[in-house]
Design an enzyme around this catalytic site. Structure first.
Site, PDB file in Angstrom:
ATOM      1  N   GLN A 232     -25.242  36.783 -24.543  1.00 47.29           N
ATOM      2  CA  GLN A 232     -25.414  38.104 -23.958  1.00 47.29           C
ATOM      3  C   GLN A 232     -25.970  39.128 -24.951  1.00 47.29           C
ATOM      4  O   GLN A 232     -27.069  39.609 -24.814  1.00 47.29           O
ATOM      5  CB  GLN A 232     -24.085  38.602 -23.365  1.00 47.29           C
ATOM      6  CG  GLN A 232     -23.717  37.907 -22.076  1.00 47.29           C
ATOM      7  CD  GLN A 232     -24.778  38.108 -20.992  1.00 47.29           C
ATOM      8  OE1 GLN A 232     -25.176  39.214 -20.683  1.00 47.29           O
ATOM      9  NE2 GLN A 232     -25.249  37.008 -20.434  1.00 47.29           N
ATOM     10  N   ASP A 233     -25.180  39.456 -25.969  1.00 45.66           N
ATOM     11  CA  ASP A 233     -25.619  40.457 -26.940  1.00 45.66           C
ATOM     12  C   ASP A 233     -24.916  40.197 -28.263  1.00 45.66           C
ATOM     13  O   ASP A 233     -23.969  39.409 -28.331  1.00 45.66           O
ATOM     14  CB  ASP A 233     -25.364  41.876 -26.436  1.00 45.66           C
ATOM     15  CG  ASP A 233     -23.906  42.154 -26.118  1.00 45.66           C
ATOM     16  OD1 ASP A 233     -23.106  41.206 -26.063  1.00 45.66           O
ATOM     17  OD2 ASP A 233     -23.555  43.331 -25.911  1.00 45.66           O
ATOM     18  N   PRO A 234     -25.367  40.836 -29.347  1.00 49.18           N
ATOM     19  CA  PRO A 234     -24.780  40.585 -30.667  1.00 49.18           C
ATOM     20  C   PRO A 234     -23.329  41.057 -30.760  1.00 49.18           C
ATOM     21  O   PRO A 234     -22.883  41.920 -29.997  1.00 49.18           O
ATOM     22  CB  PRO A 234     -25.670  41.402 -31.606  1.00 49.18           C
ATOM     23  CG  PRO A 234     -26.945  41.613 -30.863  1.00 49.18           C
ATOM     24  CD  PRO A 234     -26.552  41.704 -29.423  1.00 49.18           C
TER      25      PRO A 234
ATOM     26  N   ASN B 218     -29.830  35.579 -27.577  1.00 48.69           N
ATOM     27  CA  ASN B 218     -29.133  36.616 -26.819  1.00 48.69           C
ATOM     28  C   ASN B 218     -30.107  37.295 -25.858  1.00 48.69           C
ATOM     29  O   ASN B 218     -31.281  37.488 -26.176  1.00 48.69           O
ATOM     30  CB  ASN B 218     -28.549  37.680 -27.755  1.00 48.69           C
ATOM     31  CG  ASN B 218     -27.205  37.276 -28.324  1.00 48.69           C
ATOM     32  OD1 ASN B 218     -26.354  36.729 -27.614  1.00 48.69           O
ATOM     33  ND2 ASN B 218     -26.992  37.547 -29.603  1.00 48.69           N
TER      34      ASN B 218
ATOM     35  N   ARG C 204     -28.773  47.527 -22.220  1.00 50.68           N
ATOM     36  CA  ARG C 204     -29.342  46.764 -23.334  1.00 50.68           C
ATOM     37  C   ARG C 204     -30.148  45.575 -22.822  1.00 50.68           C
ATOM     38  O   ARG C 204     -31.241  45.278 -23.325  1.00 50.68           O
ATOM     39  CB  ARG C 204     -28.234  46.304 -24.279  1.00 50.68           C
ATOM     40  CG  ARG C 204     -27.510  47.435 -24.984  1.00 50.68           C
ATOM     41  CD  ARG C 204     -26.675  46.940 -26.153  1.00 50.68           C
ATOM     42  NE  ARG C 204     -25.626  46.021 -25.784  1.00 50.68           N
ATOM     43  CZ  ARG C 204     -24.403  46.382 -25.393  1.00 50.68           C
ATOM     44  NH1 ARG C 204     -24.098  47.667 -25.284  1.00 50.68           N
ATOM     45  NH2 ARG C 204     -23.486  45.483 -25.100  1.00 50.68           N
TER      46      ARG C 204
END
Length: 236
Positions: free
Chosen positions: A63-65, A120, A134
């Protein structure tokens, strides 16, 4: 931001010249000077630096960091150092059960160096923006990367964990048969997260197994082997 310098550069260069990317670049550059953004700017494209386009055999979609500089380093699910987070603990538990590999190091760089693109959907994290925002911000870049991978006509295994990854337009159930003609195979399960007991819960009305009921890592290697590719050593 460090630039991509390997064989990703040629196919992505036309994208970098488009107005949306110039706007994205300027926005990211400005945000790094005014906000707390992760990973460090030089690690945004770390996944691509470590896994050249011609060497990608597996894609794992995250998904994201991670939301801090100690953990995030541009690789989905990978933790730079230190304590291993819950989802990664569950991933390691499944790897041990599935292929007999016992991992204690949360840094997944060794996977990336074998051709596992740890991608990601959002390449940066900001506490001031929602995940949805994001993801939307990075969507054109990620979509282009996925299209490049799918249309190489090279063997590829795509690993999707959780609802958001499985709901991505490029990976609809209807496209799976079409992708196999391009040597692209999709492995699906729920997410390895502890949240809502996700790791033990089937999704899509039971059409997709829970993460702990799947055998993602051995299945991935069987597919790679059947296509004449070297299997992934899941040691970290």
């Amino acid at each position: 931001m460090s630039a991509i310098a390997n064989d990703w550069l040629e196919p992505l260069s036309p994208e970098f010249k488009k107005p949306y990317y110039r706007k994205l670049y300027e926005t990211v550059k400005r945000e790094y000077s005014t906000k707390q953004i992760f990973p460090p700017a030089d690690d945004i494209f770390n996944a691509f630096d470590l896994t050249p386009l011609s060497e990608v055999k597996v894609v794992i979609i995250g998904q994201d960091p991670y939301p801090n500089k100690e953990d995030a380093h541009g690789l989905a699910f990978s933790k730079k150092s230190g304590k291993i987070p819950a989802s990664l603990k569950n991933i390691f538990a499944k790897i041990k059960e599935d292929v007999g590999v016992d991992n204690v190091n949360g840094n997944l760089t060794k996977w990336a160096q074998q051709g596992v693109l740890l991608l990601n959907r959002a390449l940066t994290f900001s506490k001031e923006e929602s995940l949805a925002k994001r993801n939307k911000f990075w969507l054109p870049v990620i979509d282009n990367i996925i299209d490049r991978l799918i249309n190489r006509n090279l063997p590829l295994v795509i690993i999707l964990w959780g609802n958001p990854a499985n709901e991505m337009e490029q990976f609809s159930f209807e496209k799976e048969v079409q992708y196999k003609t391009k040597k692209v195979y999709i492995l699906r399960s729920s997410h390895p997260s502890n949240m809502g007991n996700a790791k033990n819960t089937a999704i899509f009305d039971g059409k997709i197994k829970s993460f702990m009921d799947s055998n993602t890592f051995s299945e991935c290697n069987k597919i790679l082997s059947s296509m004449g590719c070297e299997e992934i050593d899941w040691h970290t």
